[in-house]
Design a protein around this motif. Structure first.
Motif, mmCIF file in Angstrom:
data_model
loop_
_atom_site.group_PDB
_atom_site.id
_atom_site.type_symbol
_atom_site.label_atom_id
_atom_site.label_comp_id
_atom_site.label_asym_id
_atom_site.label_seq_id
_atom_site.Cartn_x
_atom_site.Cartn_y
_atom_site.Cartn_z
ATOM 1 N N ARG A 347 0.833 -1.212 0.000
ATOM 2 C CA ARG A 347 0.000 0.000 0.000
ATOM 3 C C ARG A 347 0.862 1.255 0.000
ATOM 4 N NH1 ARG A 347 -3.847 -0.400 4.987
ATOM 5 N NH2 ARG A 347 -3.923 1.843 4.528
ATOM 6 N N LEU A 348 1.940 1.240 0.770
ATOM 7 C CA LEU A 348 2.853 2.378 0.805
ATOM 8 C C LEU A 348 3.448 2.633 -0.578
ATOM 9 C CD1 LEU A 348 4.657 4.493 2.280
ATOM 10 C CD2 LEU A 348 6.251 2.624 2.785
ATOM 11 N N LEU A 349 3.933 1.584 -1.220
ATOM 12 C CA LEU A 349 4.559 1.727 -2.537
ATOM 13 C C LEU A 349 3.547 2.170 -3.591
ATOM 14 C CD1 LEU A 349 6.812 -1.469 -2.547
ATOM 15 C CD2 LEU A 349 7.496 0.883 -2.010
ATOM 16 N N ALA A 350 2.283 1.792 -3.418
ATOM 17 C CA ALA A 350 1.237 2.103 -4.400
ATOM 18 C C ALA A 350 0.474 3.380 -4.062
ATOM 19 C CB ALA A 350 0.263 0.934 -4.503
ATOM 20 N N SER A 351 1.002 4.181 -3.136
ATOM 21 C CA SER A 351 0.262 5.363 -2.676
ATOM 22 C C SER A 351 0.365 6.546 -3.622
ATOM 23 C CB SER A 351 0.753 5.774 -1.283
ATOM 24 O OG SER A 351 2.144 6.033 -1.291
ATOM 25 N N GLY A 352 1.157 6.416 -4.691
ATOM 26 C CA GLY A 352 1.244 7.496 -5.661
ATOM 27 C C GLY A 352 2.209 8.580 -5.237
ATOM 28 N N ARG A 353 1.906 9.829 -5.603
ATOM 29 C CA ARG A 353 2.826 10.934 -5.389
ATOM 30 C C ARG A 353 3.089 11.186 -3.906
ATOM 31 N NH1 ARG A 353 6.919 12.383 -8.090
ATOM 32 N NH2 ARG A 353 5.861 11.728 -9.965
ATOM 33 N N GLY A 354 2.180 10.752 -3.037
ATOM 34 C CA GLY A 354 2.400 10.918 -1.603
ATOM 35 C C GLY A 354 3.560 10.097 -1.070
ATOM 36 N N GLU A 405 0.147 3.817 -10.975
ATOM 37 C CA GLU A 405 -0.895 4.177 -11.939
ATOM 38 C C GLU A 405 -1.326 2.980 -12.786
ATOM 39 O OE1 GLU A 405 -2.287 7.210 -12.324
ATOM 40 O OE2 GLU A 405 -1.143 8.006 -10.636
ATOM 41 N N LEU A 406 -0.581 1.874 -12.701
ATOM 42 C CA LEU A 406 -0.815 0.739 -13.595
ATOM 43 C C LEU A 406 -1.298 -0.508 -12.853
ATOM 44 C CD1 LEU A 406 2.494 1.156 -15.651
ATOM 45 C CD2 LEU A 406 0.218 1.967 -16.291
ATOM 46 N N ILE A 407 -1.582 -0.397 -11.561
ATOM 47 C CA ILE A 407 -1.889 -1.607 -10.788
ATOM 48 C C ILE A 407 -3.196 -2.262 -11.230
ATOM 49 C CG2 ILE A 407 -0.555 -0.927 -8.762
ATOM 50 C CD1 ILE A 407 -3.116 0.036 -7.454
ATOM 51 N N ARG A 408 -4.082 -1.499 -11.851
ATOM 52 C CA ARG A 408 -5.348 -2.101 -12.289
ATOM 53 C C ARG A 408 -5.226 -2.814 -13.626
ATOM 54 N NH1 ARG A 408 -9.894 2.391 -10.348
ATOM 55 N NH2 ARG A 408 -9.406 2.217 -8.120
ATOM 56 N N THR A 409 -4.037 -2.762 -14.217
ATOM 57 C CA THR A 409 -3.825 -3.453 -15.500
ATOM 58 C C THR A 409 -3.211 -4.835 -15.308
ATOM 59 O OG1 THR A 409 -1.584 -2.573 -15.845
ATOM 60 C CG2 THR A 409 -3.432 -1.204 -16.570
ATOM 61 N N VAL A 410 -2.880 -5.199 -14.062
ATOM 62 C CA VAL A 410 -2.207 -6.478 -13.800
ATOM 63 C C VAL A 410 -2.976 -7.268 -12.760
ATOM 64 C CG1 VAL A 410 0.072 -5.569 -14.406
ATOM 65 C CG2 VAL A 410 -0.705 -5.449 -12.043
ATOM 66 N N ALA A 411 -2.748 -8.569 -12.765
ATOM 67 C CA ALA A 411 -3.440 -9.446 -11.814
ATOM 68 C C ALA A 411 -2.784 -9.445 -10.442
ATOM 69 C CB ALA A 411 -3.482 -10.876 -12.368
#
Length: 735
Positions: A347-354, A405-411
């Motif tokens: 979750r930390l890594l996928a938090s975006g610009r924050g 930004e791309l996590i919804r494109t992968v399983a």
């Protein structure tokens, strides 16, 4: 030592100025000679200007006093930045320009009336604090514009220790923010960093012999010696670390300023801080994530990750004091990690610009070593290639931000994010970094508690994270061997999908040119073909080239050249009577016009040779190209004299890749990127009567990586003997 030298330079300048004032009988009342800026802070560098102002009370007539003071200062050889103003004029100038106001915060008495200097200083500070809410947004805008123009000290290949983000200008701005009394900044840490950077600037100016603030590449070894550091690498780390720390403090301070400016001017201040619960043991106070009163770091090993994740997801500050406390008190994570810790990291890594500012806080407080000690391998490590805009560690963080930004494109978003975090972890050694990184990634993923299948997948992605980008830009997409290489290496559609996302994130984090529409198109198309091969076991058919219509007026001695605009460049199509050497002449035509070539496809259409060139220029005049071509064919222009190989520091490498194709001989050429490389290669091959079926051209920083698919003029791949002969001829042409 250098702080003492700065003090000595300041004393000498003070003596010079006070003597000049006394020698012309400067009055003791109503007039004062004051130092401002760096001179006012007593921080003169070896080649600094003397920034002085002759201030006087309103109504005081100076006559020729100013001129009498300036002349001996000029005669001394000092670089002088001087002005004459009344006290009201000083106040008006500060009101009109925040830069003047900021510079006057460091007013220091040199000669004349000390009471006038005291009144000036007191007035300036009062005005600064009174107008802080209106002034600070102006200062912020000016700082951001400067950062965009100059870049960040920690990542510039030629750092500017004054003007870059994280440089001395920002450190001075932080002092001004503290002077407003609106927010606080860790004073000791700021002052230590500022003094260390002043030491660096002193040495830089001594080495340059002038008032320069830029560290050129050849300065690093001498800078290391002067600062008592081990070598040039240690000097780079030292300077970039200071810049990063000042950047971190600056971002923290501006976050706090934003919080203050967003609140009403006269809030009812509570006696105790208001804590808004966010998660177990974590709360929000004054816009910063802190621990709540029930937090128990000693018995909660996940608390550090929880606090960091909440801060990043909300794009708020992780209070540095909180992070530092957790480093001291938080229980160590067990191995393997509990599931909550692993999920929080993802979750930390996928938090975006924050993520960026929170990660910087974790670095500056040494909290990262609690859960990722391997980070020290890449911390502040410069990239070998100049195409990268960031050091390795910051590039990794930017890759994670792009991957989010791309996590919804992968399983498997969790696998993608951890692979993004670890994809460059092998850099810094002598072994190819993707090879070196694979076992490190495997060990880290195992420690994080991933199941074996996921561990293998993360390690595999790290090992092959360059596969798609390299293959797409240097291999013929129409050759079945190209698709087979990618499909067989990745093995599954899931792995290929993750690699596609990682490739895009890695490229976007590198530089804008690394994910141009041209590169993106090549990579996406190759990924699509390999995905089809993995899904069905049958590769998609090659892209067929529709026969082009040969212009009716094209005679055997002429050429057709058309230009079509495409995203990020142009597509140039040429048609002429086919012959050996035709491609070399077209390459020379483009090189003479300084048109950057990205790729070329060639085929025979009856008696004509057709070539399509993807180029990086957006405006190309076909008439000018035709003139260049006619001059080459007619012997009026000799490309060999224009593009003779230069004395490069590194010899070119020319390698035959027999595994790359069964239909052609693949020749890979690496040489310094300069005009004429494609021409020199093609002309050398033409002299051997070898045909170029297609060319795939790429640039990695200063290096051209060009791949040519070769066939005999009568069709078919070259024999081993002929392939060796071709490689030798190309090597000789470039050497």
């Amino acid at each position: 030592m250098t702080a003492d030298e700065r003090a000595a330079r300041t004393r000498a300048a003070d003596d010079l100025c006070s003597t000049a004032y006394a020698d012309c009988s400067g009055p003791d009342n109503g007039v004062a000679l004051v130092a401002v800026g760096g001179y006012g802070r007593a921080e003169l560098a070896p080649h600094s200007d003397l920034d002085v102002v002759l201030v006087h009370d309103e109504g005081v007539e100076l006559g020729e006093l100013a001129t009498k003071i300036w002349y001996p200062l000029w005669d001394s050889g000092s670089q002088l930045d001087h002005s004459v103003r009344s006290l009201p004029e000083m106040v008006a100038a500060a009101d009109a320009d925040h830069r003047v106001a900021s510079g006057l915060l460091d007013v220091r008495h040199v000669a004349g009336d000390p009471n006038l200097t005291l009144r000036l200083r007191t007035t300036m500070l009062a005005q600064w604090r009174k107008g802080a809410r209106e002034r600070l947004p102006e200062v912020r805008t000016a700082s951001l514009n400067r950062h965009r123009l100059i870049g960040e000290l920690a990542h510039l290949s030629v750092p500017d220790v004054k003007e870059a983000e994280g440089g001395l200008r920002d450190a001075t701005t932080l002092r001004g923010i503290v002077a407003t009394w609106l927010v606080d900044v860790p004073h000791t840490e700021l002052e230590q960093s500022r003094q260390a950077l002043l030491d660096v600037r002193d040495v830089v100016q001594q080495l340059a012999g002038r008032a320069s603030d830029r560290i050129s590449p050849e300065m690093w070894p001498d800078l290391a010696v002067a600062l008592g550091l081990a070598d040039d690498r240690a000097a780079q780390v030292h300077v970039r670390e200071i810049g990063r720390r000042i950047t971190h403090l600056s971002r923290l301070a501006w976050r706090r300023v934003d919080g203050v400016l967003s609140r009403p001017r006269s809030p009812q201040t509570p006696r105790r801080p208001v804590l808004e619960p966010l998660a177990h043991g974590v709360a929000l106070s004054a816009g910063e994530v802190v621990l709540d009163r029930k937090a128990d770091p000693a018995h909660d090993p996940v608390l550090l990750l929880r606090a960091a994740t909440v801060a990043a997801e909300r794009n708020v500050v992780l209070a540095p004091a909180t992070a530092a406390r957790l480093v001291r008190e938080c229980a160590p994570l067990p191995e393997p990690w509990p599931e909550e810790a692993r999920h929080l990291l993802v979750r930390l890594l996928a938090s975006g610009r924050g993520l960026l500012e929170v990660w910087e806080t974790l670095e500056e407080t040494e909290a990262l070593t609690r859960f990722l000690p391997e980070w020290e391998r890449v911390r502040l490590l410069p990239h070998a290639s100049v195409i990268h805009r960031f050091t390795v560690d910051r590039h990794v963080v930017e890759t994670c931000i792009e991957a989010s930004e791309l996590i919804r494109t992968v399983a498997r978003p969790d696998v993608l994010m951890v692979a993004a975090l670890l994809h460059d972890i092998g850099k810094g050694g002598l072994t190819e970094h993707s090879v070196a990184g694979e076992p490190i990634a495997r060990a880290v993923a195992t420690r994080m508690g991933f199941e074996q299948e996921s561990v293998d997948l993360i390690a595999h992605l790290v090992r092959w994270h360059l596969l798609l980008a390299t293959t797409a830009t240097t291999r013929d997409p129409d050759d079945p061997a190209t698709v087979d290489l990618v499909a067989s290496t990745m093995g599954t559609a899931e792995a290929l999908s993750l690699l596609s996302a990682l490739t895009e994130a890695d490229a976007k984090a590198t530089a804008p040119k690394a994910w141009s529409s041209w590169r993106a198109g090549l990579i996406v198309d190759l990924s699509r073909r390999a995905r089809a091969a993995l899904d069905t076991g049958v590769a998609l058919p090659p892209i067929t080239t529709d026969e082009l219509t040969v212009p009716d007026d094209l005679d055997p001695a002429s050429v057709s050249i058309t230009v079509e605009p495409v995203p990020d460049g142009s597509r140039i199509t040429t048609i002429a009577l086919d012959r050996v050497g035709l491609l070399a002449d077209f390459a020379a035509m483009l090189a003479l016009q300084r048109v950057p070539v990205r790729a070329a496809r060639v085929w025979a259409q009856g008696e004509y040779g057709v070539s399509v060139w993807e180029v990086g220029a957006e405006s190309v005049d076909p008439a000018i190209l035709r003139t260049k071509y006619d001059a080459i064919v007619g012997g009026r222009a000799d490309p060999l004299t224009r593009f003779a190989p230069g004395a490069d520091a590194l010899a070119p490498t020319v390698v035959v890749r027999p595994e790359a194709s069964e239909q052609a001989t693949v020749l890979e050429v690496r040489a310094a990127d300069r005009p004429g490389v494609v021409y020199l290669v093609c002309s050398a091959l033409a002299r051997l009567d070898v045909a170029v079926r297609s060319a795939h051209l790429d640039t990695l920083g200063p290096q051209a990586v060009d791949v040519f698919y070769l066939q005999e003029a009568s069709a078919g791949a070259l024999s081993e003997t002929r392939a060796a002969e071709a490689a030798h001829a190309v090597r000789a042409a470039l050497s």
